[in-house]
Write a protein that holds these residues in place. Structure first.
Motif, PDB file in Angstrom:
ATOM      1  N   GLY A 149     103.403  59.479  47.072  1.00 57.16           N
ATOM      2  CA  GLY A 149     102.393  60.087  46.201  1.00 57.16           C
ATOM      3  C   GLY A 149     102.952  61.151  45.289  1.00 57.16           C
ATOM      4  N   THR A 150     104.253  61.394  45.391  1.00 51.58           N
ATOM      5  CA  THR A 150     104.872  62.390  44.502  1.00 51.58           C
ATOM      6  C   THR A 150     105.981  61.732  43.667  1.00 51.58           C
ATOM      7  N   PHE A 151     106.327  62.452  42.625  1.00 52.82           N
ATOM      8  CA  PHE A 151     107.356  61.951  41.706  1.00 52.82           C
ATOM      9  C   PHE A 151     108.414  63.039  41.492  1.00 52.82           C
ATOM     10  N   THR A 152     109.617  62.592  41.140  1.00 60.62           N
ATOM     11  CA  THR A 152     110.692  63.534  40.819  1.00 60.62           C
ATOM     12  C   THR A 152     111.207  63.243  39.413  1.00 60.62           C
ATOM     13  N   ASP A 153     111.395  64.273  38.627  1.00 59.96           N
ATOM     14  CA  ASP A 153     111.958  64.115  37.284  1.00 59.96           C
ATOM     15  C   ASP A 153     113.463  63.842  37.411  1.00 59.96           C
ATOM     16  N   TYR A 192      97.183  77.189  22.865  1.00 62.99           N
ATOM     17  CA  TYR A 192      96.132  76.770  23.799  1.00 62.99           C
ATOM     18  C   TYR A 192      96.075  77.763  24.949  1.00 62.99           C
ATOM     19  N   LYS A 193      94.868  78.044  25.429  1.00 60.85           N
ATOM     20  CA  LYS A 193      94.732  78.973  26.547  1.00 60.85           C
ATOM     21  C   LYS A 193      95.398  78.388  27.791  1.00 60.85           C
ATOM     22  N   THR A 194      95.153  77.103  28.008  1.00 56.32           N
ATOM     23  CA  THR A 194      95.794  76.419  29.128  1.00 56.32           C
ATOM     24  C   THR A 194      96.790  75.432  28.550  1.00 56.32           C
ATOM     25  N   THR A 195      97.986  75.432  29.084  1.00 58.14           N
ATOM     26  CA  THR A 195      99.016  74.528  28.550  1.00 58.14           C
ATOM     27  C   THR A 195      98.586  73.073  28.751  1.00 58.14           C
ATOM     28  N   PRO A 196      98.495  72.307  27.663  1.00 60.43           N
ATOM     29  CA  PRO A 196      98.119  70.896  27.822  1.00 60.43           C
ATOM     30  C   PRO A 196      99.209  70.128  28.576  1.00 60.43           C
ATOM     31  N   ARG A 197      98.799  69.165  29.359  1.00 62.54           N
ATOM     32  CA  ARG A 197      99.778  68.361  30.094  1.00 62.54           C
ATOM     33  C   ARG A 197      99.202  66.969  30.329  1.00 62.54           C
ATOM     34  N   ASN A 198     100.091  66.045  30.672  1.00 65.02           N
ATOM     35  CA  ASN A 198      99.633  64.708  31.025  1.00 65.02           C
ATOM     36  C   ASN A 198      98.845  64.778  32.329  1.00 65.02           C
ATOM     37  N   ALA A 199      98.099  63.738  32.610  1.00 67.76           N
ATOM     38  CA  ALA A 199      97.271  63.779  33.823  1.00 67.76           C
ATOM     39  C   ALA A 199      97.291  62.429  34.546  1.00 67.76           C
ATOM     40  N   LEU A 200      97.454  62.503  35.870  1.00 62.51           N
ATOM     41  CA  LEU A 200      97.390  61.299  36.705  1.00 62.51           C
ATOM     42  C   LEU A 200      96.091  61.344  37.516  1.00 62.51           C
ATOM     43  N   TYR A 201      95.298  60.300  37.404  1.00 62.26           N
ATOM     44  CA  TYR A 201      94.044  60.206  38.160  1.00 62.26           C
ATOM     45  C   TYR A 201      94.156  59.086  39.181  1.00 62.26           C
ATOM     46  N   ASP A 246      91.873  63.896  40.163  1.00 61.58           N
ATOM     47  CA  ASP A 246      93.045  64.383  39.429  1.00 61.58           C
ATOM     48  C   ASP A 246      94.142  64.769  40.429  1.00 61.58           C
ATOM     49  N   VAL A 247      95.240  64.024  40.419  1.00 58.74           N
ATOM     50  CA  VAL A 247      96.342  64.313  41.349  1.00 58.74           C
ATOM     51  C   VAL A 247      97.615  64.729  40.594  1.00 58.74           C
ATOM     52  N   THR A 248      97.415  65.225  39.383  1.00 59.50           N
ATOM     53  CA  THR A 248      98.562  65.580  38.544  1.00 59.50           C
ATOM     54  C   THR A 248      99.454  66.604  39.243  1.00 59.50           C
ATOM     55  N   GLU A 249      98.808  67.648  39.731  1.00 59.07           N
ATOM     56  CA  GLU A 249      99.567  68.750  40.325  1.00 59.07           C
ATOM     57  C   GLU A 249     100.353  68.270  41.537  1.00 59.07           C
ATOM     58  N   GLN A 250      99.635  67.631  42.466  1.00 61.36           N
ATOM     59  CA  GLN A 250     100.300  67.244  43.711  1.00 61.36           C
ATOM     60  C   GLN A 250     101.332  66.132  43.520  1.00 61.36           C
ATOM     61  N   SER A 251     101.146  65.322  42.456  1.00 63.38           N
ATOM     62  CA  SER A 251     102.104  64.227  42.240  1.00 63.38           C
ATOM     63  C   SER A 251     103.310  64.681  41.426  1.00 63.38           C
ATOM     64  N   GLY A 252     103.162  65.805  40.741  1.00 61.63           N
ATOM     65  CA  GLY A 252     104.284  66.317  39.942  1.00 61.63           C
ATOM     66  C   GLY A 252     104.506  65.530  38.666  1.00 61.63           C
ATOM     67  N   THR A 253     103.431  65.016  38.077  1.00 61.62           N
ATOM     68  CA  THR A 253     103.573  64.172  36.883  1.00 61.62           C
ATOM     69  C   THR A 253     103.001  64.826  35.621  1.00 61.62           C
TER      70      THR A 253
END
Lengths: 561, 403
Positions: free
Chosen positions: A160-164, A95-104, A114-121
């Motif tokens: 609003g953020t998450f940690t693995d 894939y050109k862009t790596t697929p990832r899960n998404a949090l809206y 879309d807050v996937t990036e800022q939430s770290g999910t």
């Protein structure tokens, strides 16, 4: 003259009856068409997520099972947000862009950001299943991902953020092919344990491809070795202990997909139902002390009506006939099954006698849920449909890869009628759906639907049903019990109507929704009694509660917020 | 050329033994029952053979339906062909057209009922099966089909009534055992749904008495014992059911082990089992029809086409016994190449020792004046299918004859 008068009277009467007949018919038709209506509003929501199944033409079995989704309020702002799972590039795919899960994030009015990036999910693993729960009881909801590959636990930081925290928690579960998952409090000690269902033993060197009419096709799971599931006990310090063997869970190899946990026998502890693909379903009865006994066969939920093993996919539990017992609805690769809880430890497959399988014959069904879409006091059923084989249109003259989802309206007398044809343009969308999640996305008192479509954009269905019915939504706040009251039984009683629901983490097809319970109460503007039986056994009762509001009930406090 | 009861019986068996499952269910059964998984190359050859025969059958059936649109045998064969190809919609169209010419043909009505049932159209299935029963009231197994469709659409009381009346029929006892046990089992299902557990138990027990291996009989007997609060007996029966399924699961595990890097062909395995018989059947029927209309050349050409197609299918894929058997059978009924016919039948038996293969070998041996081997072969067929009336009749005939 007398004759003419009688004739005229008869004539007037006859015309009157005819007019009345037509009027009633028109009203009847309007009622039938307006009873439950969904509108497809996907394009207006701002959601741009698109699912990929990681396929490269090798027809790996996990491509068919991706994926579930979750509805939950990650930022505690009172509206329900959406978490979509995604596949990732399997061997041979790029894939050109790596697929990832998404949090809206739900911004209100059914607009999402879309807050996937800022939430770290944005996990980039191959997503199969997801569940949500506050495993650390800190007041915000955490995310558990069941992947092909290592699983992930995202701890909500409350800002609003998450940690693995997977490694610390010890719940990566190897690098298996996972499916559904649930948080549950197996020992009622107030913290959430974790059940992880596993599908089959897969490795690329074991890949099997089917061909149907010369077309490559996905294999059946029966050609792979089934896997036992895993149960992790919460140690209360942010870590978990694998008790699969000690609990008796590991004794049973299955092809677990969707699952749901519920106290089906009302004995105060949570039991576990696993929908197995191609082999008998499991019902693990909780015998206390973290010991489970598999009783699916004896309870009558292992097989379908005919006693056949079938390819179960998703499952929900709910009280469809308002008799105070939790029933089960199971989707599969061929039809659906409604198991009525008889209250004596047994279930009866009532699919045919209730018409709960109408319109589902020969279709693969996935996500599902009981919900009172028209707020009339009984639970209807939503079923997500989509064929497994993308080439099916090329060799079959009656099956298609894309198919519409189905909706069954509860007629209030223990039966269902398939109203999909009349349920609005939202139900006309034809894609290949997998996960389905139900929730009041716009806080207007009725249940909307979000579905994840394989290889495509999701569909957001707004409930536009027109009626004068009332409702109440209940959010639980555990104090001694786990924070969201997962496993609590809530009874809502109006004059002639008593309804039961249970708080679940993980349900349907490898997904999660419904931490905020929703009850339609028909014409009643006031609820006479709300009874909450918490997982620890304590009971809170509230009386004379106004309908048409969202309330929070805190354990031990007999007031609402 | 002569016709043979073998052919009409197997067609009718196809029709009457209602296969409620779609092709994928058949595939699943095949998957559990066939431990041999092919390598990719073999699979391709099988696919090619199935594809070749499919094209041939498609062309022949189209031609015959055009020339003899009213012929019920051709309509039946074309319908069976479309069902095998997973195109029940096309099968329905053929039948709808055929039923216009043959509105009182019970077998065509039955076929329509079967297809409707498979597609979940239970009311339609009931309508057609009721039509078939009206035309052919002695065909009591249709009552089972109707009751099954009624149970599937929640009409439990009607199903029970249908079955009670069928069982009370004076001819019921003459029904073959599998049909009688099915009647009792379905009646048990009806009573179970109506909550009449004692009656349900009695009927499940009757079904199992007639056929102790009745599929899922023990499961339901176990269920009804649970309703009757007899958990010990319930568990006994449930365990028997589970054992039967575990045996399948063990075969599945074997499959999983053997399946590394395999390609499993889901359709041509099933199709290649059915297509040779459909091809031979259509060619024989067509030849007969053209012959009756004094179109001798067309008649002969069609038979030659059938033989050639089967010969070519063997060159494409040489491991399917059904192709050899059907080619041998064509030689037999056309009274040609009888020594080749025997070789073909022997090859079929060597590849798969099925009752059908032994039966055709027996017929061919008999025609070749080898009564001893004919009797040996038919005995073998009877061992494998003891309840087959036609095999029994033929065996008795052979035994009675002096030479």
């Amino acid at each position: 003259m007398a004759c003419a008068t009688v004739f005229q009277k008869n004539s007037i009467l006859r015309w009157g009856i005819i007019v009345l007949f037509f009027a009633l018919n028109v009203i009847g038709v309007q009622c039938a068409t307006a009873s439950i209506t969904f509108t497809d509003i996907t394009e207006k929501t701002g959601i741009t997520f698109k699912h990929v199944d990681g396929s490269s033409g090798e027809f790996y079995i996990m491509e068919t099972i991706s994926a579930g989704l979750a509805l939950f309020d990650y930022d505690n702002d009172g509206d329900i947000d959406i978490y979509f799972l995604n596949g990732s590039a399997l061997k041979g795919a790029e894939y050109k862009t790596t697929p990832r899960n998404a949090l809206y994030r739900n911004d209100g009015n059914l607009k999402f950001t879309d807050v996937t990036e800022q939430s770290g999910t944005g996990d980039t693993g191959f997503g199969s299943g997801v569940t949500i729960g506050d495993y650390d009881n800190d007041g915000d909801l955490d995310i558990y991902l069941n992947n092909y590959g290592p699983n992930v636990l995202y701890q909500n930081n409350g800002d609003g953020t998450f940690t693995d925290v997977t490694k610390k928690a010890g719940v990566a579960d190897g690098a298996r092919l996972g499916a559904g998952a649930c948080f549950l409090d197996t020992d009622n000690d107030g913290d959430l344990d974790l059940y992880v269902s596993r599908y089959v033993e897969f490795s690329y060197d074991k890949n099997v491809i089917f061909t149907i009419e010369d077309y490559p096709a996905y294999p059946s799971p029966v050609v792979y070795v089934p896997e036992p599931d895993a149960l992790y006990l919460n140690n209360g310090d942010g870590t978990f202990t694998d008790i699969s063997k000690e609990s008796g869970i590991a004794k049973h190899r299955g092809t677990g997909m969707g699952m749901v946990c519920g106290d089906y026998d009302n004995d105060g502890d949570v039991d576990i139902f696993i929908a197995n693909d191609g082999i008998e379903n499991f019902l693990f009865q909780n015998n206390g002390n973290n010991k489970f006994e598999e009783i699916g066969l004896i309870a009558g939920v292992a097989y379908d009506f005919a006693g056949k093993q079938y390819g179960s996919m998703g499952v929900d539990c709910g009280d469809y006939n308002n008799d105070g017992l939790l029933d089960l609805y199971v989707t599969s690769d061929r039809w659906t099954s409604l198991y009525k809880n008889l209250g004596n430890g047994l279930f009866e497959d009532v699919t045919f006698s209730t018409s709960a399988g109408d319109g589902m014959h020969n279709y693969a069904s996935w996500g599902t849920g009981f919900a009172d879409f028209d707020n009339d006091g009984d639970r209807d059923i939503f079923v997500a449909i989509g064929h497994i084989q993308p080439n099916v249109d090329k060799y079959s003259d009656h099956l298609t890869y894309f198919a519409r989802n189905e909706i069954l309206m509860n007629t209030g007398d223990g039966k269902f009628v398939n109203i999909t044809d009349k349920a609005g343009d939202g139900m006309k969308v034809k894609l290949s759906t997998r996960g389905a999640a139900l929730g009041d996305m716009d806080n207007d008192g009725d249940i909307d639907i979000v579905v994840l479509n394989s290889r495509r954009e999701p569909t957001i269905l707004r409930n536009d049903s027109v009626n004068d019915n009332h409702w109440i939504e209940i959010h639980l706040k555990g104090v001694k019990s786990n924070r969201n009251g997962i496993g609590a039984h809530v009874k809502v009683v109006t004059k002639d109507l008593s309804q039961l629901d249970e708080v679940h983490s993980g349900r349907g097809y490898q997904g999660h929704y419904g931490l905020r319970l929703h009850f339609g109460v028909g014409k009643h503007k006031k609820i006479d009694r709300i009874e909450v039986k918490w997982p620890g056994g304590t009971v809170d009762v509230l009386k004379n509660v106004k309908a048409d509001q969202v309330i929070t009930i805190t354990e031990g406090k007999k007031t609402t917020q | 050329m002569d016709t043979h009861p073998y052919h009409s019986q197997r067609q009718s068996a196809n029709t009457r033994n209602r296969n409620v499952s779609a092709i994928l269910i058949g595939v699943a059964i095949w998957l559990f029952s066939n431990p041999a998984i092919s390598a990719a190359g073999e699979s391709t050859a099988r696919q090619q053979a199935a594809g070749f025969l499919k094209d041939q059958i498609s062309a022949v059936s189209k031609q015959l339906l055009k020339d003899f649109p009213e012929d019920a045998e051709t309509i039946k064969s074309a319908t069976i062909f479309h069902r095998q190809c997973n195109t029940p919609g096309k099968a329905m169209k053929v039948l709808e057209k055929g039923l216009k010419y043959n509105p009182r043909n019970a077998e065509l009505c039955d076929l329509m009922g079967q297809i409707a049932f498979e597609m979940g159209e239970y009311d339609k299935a009931i309508t057609y099966w009721e039509k078939a029963l009206k035309v052919s009231p002695s065909w009591l197994n249709l009552n089972n089909n109707i009751a099954d469709a009624m149970l599937s659409s929640g009409k439990n009381s009607e199903a029970v009534k249908q079955l009670e009346e069928s069982i009370a029929n004076k001819n019921f006892k003459a029904l073959p055992a599998p049909y009688r046990s099915r009647s009792y089992f379905l009646l048990g299902q009806g009573y179970m749904q109506l909550g009449k557990y004692e009656e349900a138990k009695n009927h499940y027990e009757k079904a199992l008495k007639i056929n102790p291996k009745y599929r899922r009989g023990n499961y339901w007997l176990g269920k009804v014992y649970l309703r009757l609060k007899q958990p010990v007996k319930a568990k006994q029966h449930m365990q028997i059911h589970r054992k039967q399924l575990t045996a399948k699961a063990d075969r599945r595990s074997d499959l999983a082990e053997k399946n590394k890097l395999a390609v499993i062909d889901m359709s041509s395995n099933v199709e290649l089992k059915a297509f040779p018989e459909i091809m031979a059947g259509l060619c024989l029927r067509g030849s007969e029809l053209y012959g009756a209309h004094n179109k001798t050349k067309k008649s002969e050409k069609l038979l030659a086409q059938g033989k050639e197609a089967l010969r070519k299918a063997i060159t494409i894929y040489s491991k399917q016994s059904d192709i050899y058997r059907e080619l041998g059978f064509l030689y037999l009924v056309t009274n040609s190449n009888l020594s080749d016919a025997r070789e073909l039948a022997e090859k079929a038996v060597a590849l798969e020792g099925s009752a059908k293969n032994y039966f055709v070998l027996s017929l061919i041996c008999d025609r070749n004046f080898d009564r001893t081997n004919a009797i040996i072969a038919i005995r073998k067929a009877l061992e494998l299918e003891p309840g087959n009336g036609m095999y029994r009749q033929k065996y008795n005939e052979m035994k009675k004859r002096k030479r």
